[in-house]
Scaffold this active site. Structure first.
Site, PDB file in Angstrom:
ATOM      1  N   ASP A  10       0.950  -1.062   0.028  1.00 21.88           N
ATOM      2  CA  ASP A  10       0.067   0.004  -0.036  1.00 21.88           C
ATOM      3  C   ASP A  10       0.943   1.231  -0.027  1.00 21.88           C
ATOM      4  O   ASP A  10       2.328   1.104  -0.258  1.00 21.88           O
ATOM      5  CB  ASP A  10      -0.928  -0.140   1.205  1.00 21.88           C
ATOM      6  CG  ASP A  10      -0.413   0.399   2.509  1.00 21.88           C
ATOM      7  OD1 ASP A  10       0.723   0.332   2.626  1.00 21.88           O
ATOM      8  OD2 ASP A  10      -1.014   0.257   3.425  1.00 21.88           O
ATOM      9  N   HIS A  11       0.332   2.403   0.002  1.00 17.52           N
ATOM     10  CA  HIS A  11       1.150   3.577   0.176  1.00 17.52           C
ATOM     11  C   HIS A  11       2.246   3.562   1.407  1.00 17.52           C
ATOM     12  O   HIS A  11       3.118   4.273   1.121  1.00 17.52           O
ATOM     13  CB  HIS A  11       0.226   4.908   0.352  1.00 17.52           C
ATOM     14  CG  HIS A  11      -0.869   4.561   1.389  1.00 17.52           C
ATOM     15  ND1 HIS A  11      -1.752   3.760   1.675  1.00 17.52           N
ATOM     16  CD2 HIS A  11      -0.814   5.495   2.867  1.00 17.52           C
ATOM     17  CE1 HIS A  11      -2.260   4.043   2.677  1.00 17.52           C
ATOM     18  NE2 HIS A  11      -1.680   4.810   3.601  1.00 17.52           N
ATOM     19  N   CYS A  63       2.991  -3.068   4.403  1.00 18.16           N
ATOM     20  CA  CYS A  63       2.043  -2.002   4.376  1.00 18.16           C
ATOM     21  C   CYS A  63       2.973  -1.480   5.486  1.00 18.16           C
ATOM     22  O   CYS A  63       3.971  -1.519   5.911  1.00 18.16           O
ATOM     23  CB  CYS A  63       0.762  -2.590   4.841  1.00 18.16           C
ATOM     24  SG  CYS A  63       0.539  -3.461   6.249  1.00 18.16           S
ATOM     25  N   GLY A  64       2.240  -0.448   6.414  1.00 16.62           N
ATOM     26  CA  GLY A  64       2.897   0.114   7.468  1.00 16.62           C
ATOM     27  C   GLY A  64       3.630  -0.686   8.644  1.00 16.62           C
ATOM     28  O   GLY A  64       4.885  -0.568   8.917  1.00 16.62           O
ATOM     29  N   THR A  65       2.913  -1.441   9.178  1.00 14.25           N
ATOM     30  CA  THR A  65       2.989  -2.210  10.360  1.00 14.25           C
ATOM     31  C   THR A  65       3.257  -3.599   9.798  1.00 14.25           C
ATOM     32  O   THR A  65       3.850  -4.460  10.493  1.00 14.25           O
ATOM     33  CB  THR A  65       1.931  -2.271  11.315  1.00 14.25           C
ATOM     34  OG1 THR A  65       0.837  -2.740  10.509  1.00 14.25           O
ATOM     35  CG2 THR A  65       1.681  -1.054  11.952  1.00 14.25           C
ATOM     36  N   VAL A  67       0.644  -5.734   9.626  1.00 18.37           N
ATOM     37  CA  VAL A  67      -0.311  -6.453  10.121  1.00 18.37           C
ATOM     38  C   VAL A  67      -1.282  -6.841   9.381  1.00 18.37           C
ATOM     39  O   VAL A  67      -2.077  -7.540   9.245  1.00 18.37           O
ATOM     40  CB  VAL A  67      -0.778  -5.770  11.509  1.00 18.37           C
ATOM     41  CG1 VAL A  67      -1.875  -6.496  12.151  1.00 18.37           C
ATOM     42  CG2 VAL A  67       0.565  -6.019  12.593  1.00 18.37           C
ATOM     43  N   GLY A  68      -1.930  -5.656   8.768  1.00 19.71           N
ATOM     44  CA  GLY A  68      -3.011  -5.570   7.862  1.00 19.71           C
ATOM     45  C   GLY A  68      -2.826  -6.423   6.817  1.00 19.71           C
ATOM     46  O   GLY A  68      -3.544  -7.271   6.294  1.00 19.71           O
ATOM     47  N   HIS A  96      10.274 -23.696   8.756  1.00 21.00           N
ATOM     48  CA  HIS A  96       9.439 -24.146   9.535  1.00 21.00           C
ATOM     49  C   HIS A  96       7.879 -24.130   9.036  1.00 21.00           C
ATOM     50  O   HIS A  96       7.045 -25.104   9.383  1.00 21.00           O
ATOM     51  CB  HIS A  96       9.635 -23.623  10.819  1.00 21.00           C
ATOM     52  CG  HIS A  96      10.824 -24.248  11.488  1.00 21.00           C
ATOM     53  ND1 HIS A  96      11.216 -23.820  13.075  1.00 21.00           N
ATOM     54  CD2 HIS A  96      12.029 -24.777  11.175  1.00 21.00           C
ATOM     55  CE1 HIS A  96      12.235 -24.203  13.318  1.00 21.00           C
ATOM     56  NE2 HIS A  96      12.834 -24.787  12.277  1.00 21.00           N
ATOM     57  N   ARG A 107       6.954   0.757   7.543  1.00 18.51           N
ATOM     58  CA  ARG A 107       7.206   2.010   8.392  1.00 18.51           C
ATOM     59  C   ARG A 107       8.278   1.512   9.871  1.00 18.51           C
ATOM     60  O   ARG A 107       8.640   2.407  10.547  1.00 18.51           O
ATOM     61  CB  ARG A 107       6.082   2.571   8.894  1.00 18.51           C
ATOM     62  CG  ARG A 107       5.330   3.443   8.097  1.00 18.51           C
ATOM     63  CD  ARG A 107       4.220   4.041   8.393  1.00 18.51           C
ATOM     64  NE  ARG A 107       3.713   4.789   7.441  1.00 18.51           N
ATOM     65  CZ  ARG A 107       2.248   5.196   7.295  1.00 18.51           C
ATOM     66  NH1 ARG A 107       1.373   4.487   7.999  1.00 18.51           N
ATOM     67  NH2 ARG A 107       1.910   5.754   6.410  1.00 18.51           N
ATOM     68  N   ARG A 130       8.437 -32.880  10.373  1.00 15.66           N
ATOM     69  CA  ARG A 130       7.646 -32.595  11.489  1.00 15.66           C
ATOM     70  C   ARG A 130       6.895 -31.368  11.174  1.00 15.66           C
ATOM     71  O   ARG A 130       5.729 -31.153  11.693  1.00 15.66           O
ATOM     72  CB  ARG A 130       8.197 -32.529  12.859  1.00 15.66           C
ATOM     73  CG  ARG A 130       9.386 -31.481  12.947  1.00 15.66           C
ATOM     74  CD  ARG A 130      10.097 -31.532  14.344  1.00 15.66           C
ATOM     75  NE  ARG A 130      10.703 -30.239  14.733  1.00 15.66           N
ATOM     76  CZ  ARG A 130      11.968 -29.966  13.851  1.00 15.66           C
ATOM     77  NH1 ARG A 130      12.447 -30.622  12.996  1.00 15.66           N
ATOM     78  NH2 ARG A 130      12.636 -28.758  14.345  1.00 15.66           N
ATOM     79  N   HIS A 131       7.537 -30.366  10.559  1.00 10.55           N
ATOM     80  CA  HIS A 131       6.941 -28.997  10.197  1.00 10.55           C
ATOM     81  C   HIS A 131       5.620 -29.228   9.095  1.00 10.55           C
ATOM     82  O   HIS A 131       4.637 -28.383   9.223  1.00 10.55           O
ATOM     83  CB  HIS A 131       7.878 -28.190   9.399  1.00 10.55           C
ATOM     84  CG  HIS A 131       9.136 -27.951  10.527  1.00 10.55           C
ATOM     85  ND1 HIS A 131       8.950 -27.349  11.938  1.00 10.55           N
ATOM     86  CD2 HIS A 131      10.402 -28.247  10.249  1.00 10.55           C
ATOM     87  CE1 HIS A 131      10.243 -27.329  12.305  1.00 10.55           C
ATOM     88  NE2 HIS A 131      10.967 -27.858  11.597  1.00 10.55           N
ATOM     89  N   ARG A 134       2.622 -30.334  11.184  1.00 11.55           N
ATOM     90  CA  ARG A 134       2.023 -29.032  11.840  1.00 11.55           C
ATOM     91  C   ARG A 134       1.421 -28.248  10.693  1.00 11.55           C
ATOM     92  O   ARG A 134       0.143 -27.623  11.325  1.00 11.55           O
ATOM     93  CB  ARG A 134       3.218 -28.307  12.497  1.00 11.55           C
ATOM     94  CG  ARG A 134       3.680 -29.141  13.846  1.00 11.55           C
ATOM     95  CD  ARG A 134       4.942 -28.563  14.242  1.00 11.55           C
ATOM     96  NE  ARG A 134       5.772 -29.412  15.207  1.00 11.55           N
ATOM     97  CZ  ARG A 134       6.734 -29.418  15.638  1.00 11.55           C
ATOM     98  NH1 ARG A 134       7.692 -28.383  15.216  1.00 11.55           N
ATOM     99  NH2 ARG A 134       7.263 -30.058  16.693  1.00 11.55           N
TER     100      ARG A 134
HETATM  101  C1  RB5 Z   1      -1.926   2.562   6.394  1.00 10.66           C
HETATM  102  O1  RB5 Z   1      -1.738   3.912   7.035  1.00 10.66           O
HETATM  103  C2  RB5 Z   1      -1.625   1.597   7.473  1.00 10.66           C
HETATM  104  O2  RB5 Z   1      -2.732   1.708   8.216  1.00 10.66           O
HETATM  105  C3  RB5 Z   1      -1.408   0.538   6.732  1.00 10.66           C
HETATM  106  O3  RB5 Z   1      -0.199   0.608   5.946  1.00 10.66           O
HETATM  107  C4  RB5 Z   1      -1.292  -0.779   7.767  1.00 10.66           C
HETATM  108  O4  RB5 Z   1      -0.190  -0.587   8.626  1.00 10.66           O
HETATM  109  C5  RB5 Z   1      -2.251  -1.666   8.323  1.00 10.66           C
HETATM  110  O5  RB5 Z   1      -2.210  -2.552   8.846  1.00 10.66           O
END
Ligand code: RB5
Length: 138
Positions: A10-11, A63-65, A67-68, A96, A107, A130-131, A134
């Site tokens: 993403d951005h 993405c930034g984190t 996570v998304g 694994h 970021r 084994r992996h 799982r």
């Molecule tokens: C974008 O601002 C941010 O929310 C996205 O890149 C990401 O980190 C979401 O998980």
């Protein structure tokens, strides 16, 4: 079919994606193409759709984190996406977890660690044994 390496962001991941594309010329870039705000799931699904076309394909999402992109990618059957913050974890998600998608926090990761992690992810093989048992339980 030849093994293909896809990348998308993403951005918030665009800057790091650009650096990785400069460094790894074999990456197929699926966007985004600027820092204009976009929705990360759109790019997660664009990439996972391509990765699933062949068992040997791999993908990188940023993405930034991270996570998304991880949440979205792991909703797709057949995708095993791992969020990676360093080179050692990049190695372990291949050995694994047989991860077929590497997710990076654009970021929160410096360029050198990202380059090392991508190189390791591409070059490391799954250990199976084994992996595999799982993974079969997921
Ligand atoms: C974008 O601002 C941010 O929310 C996205 O890149 C990401 O980190 C979401 O998980």
């Amino acid at each position: 079919m030849d093994k293909k390496l896809y990348i998308a962001s993403d951005h918030a991941g665009f800057a790091l994606k650009s650096k990785l594309c400069d460094r790894f010329k074999s990456l197929v870039d699926l966007g985004t193409n600027s820092e204009e705000s976009v929705d990360y799931p759109d790019f997660a699904y664009k990439l996972t759709n391509e990765v699933l076309k062949d068992n040997s394909n791999l993908g990188i999402l940023i993405c930034g984190t991270g996570v998304g992109m991880s949440m979205a990618a792991n909703r797709v059957k057949g995708i095993r996406a791992g969020l990676v913050s360093n080179n050692e974890i990049a190695r372990l998600i291949r050995q694994h977890n047989n991860a077929n998608v590497l997710v990076l926090p654009g970021r929160f990761m410096d360029e050198e660690e990202a380059i090392k992690s991508v190189k390791t992810f591409i070059e490391t093989e799954f250990e199976a044994g084994r992996h595999q048992a799982r993974i079969n339980k997921i």
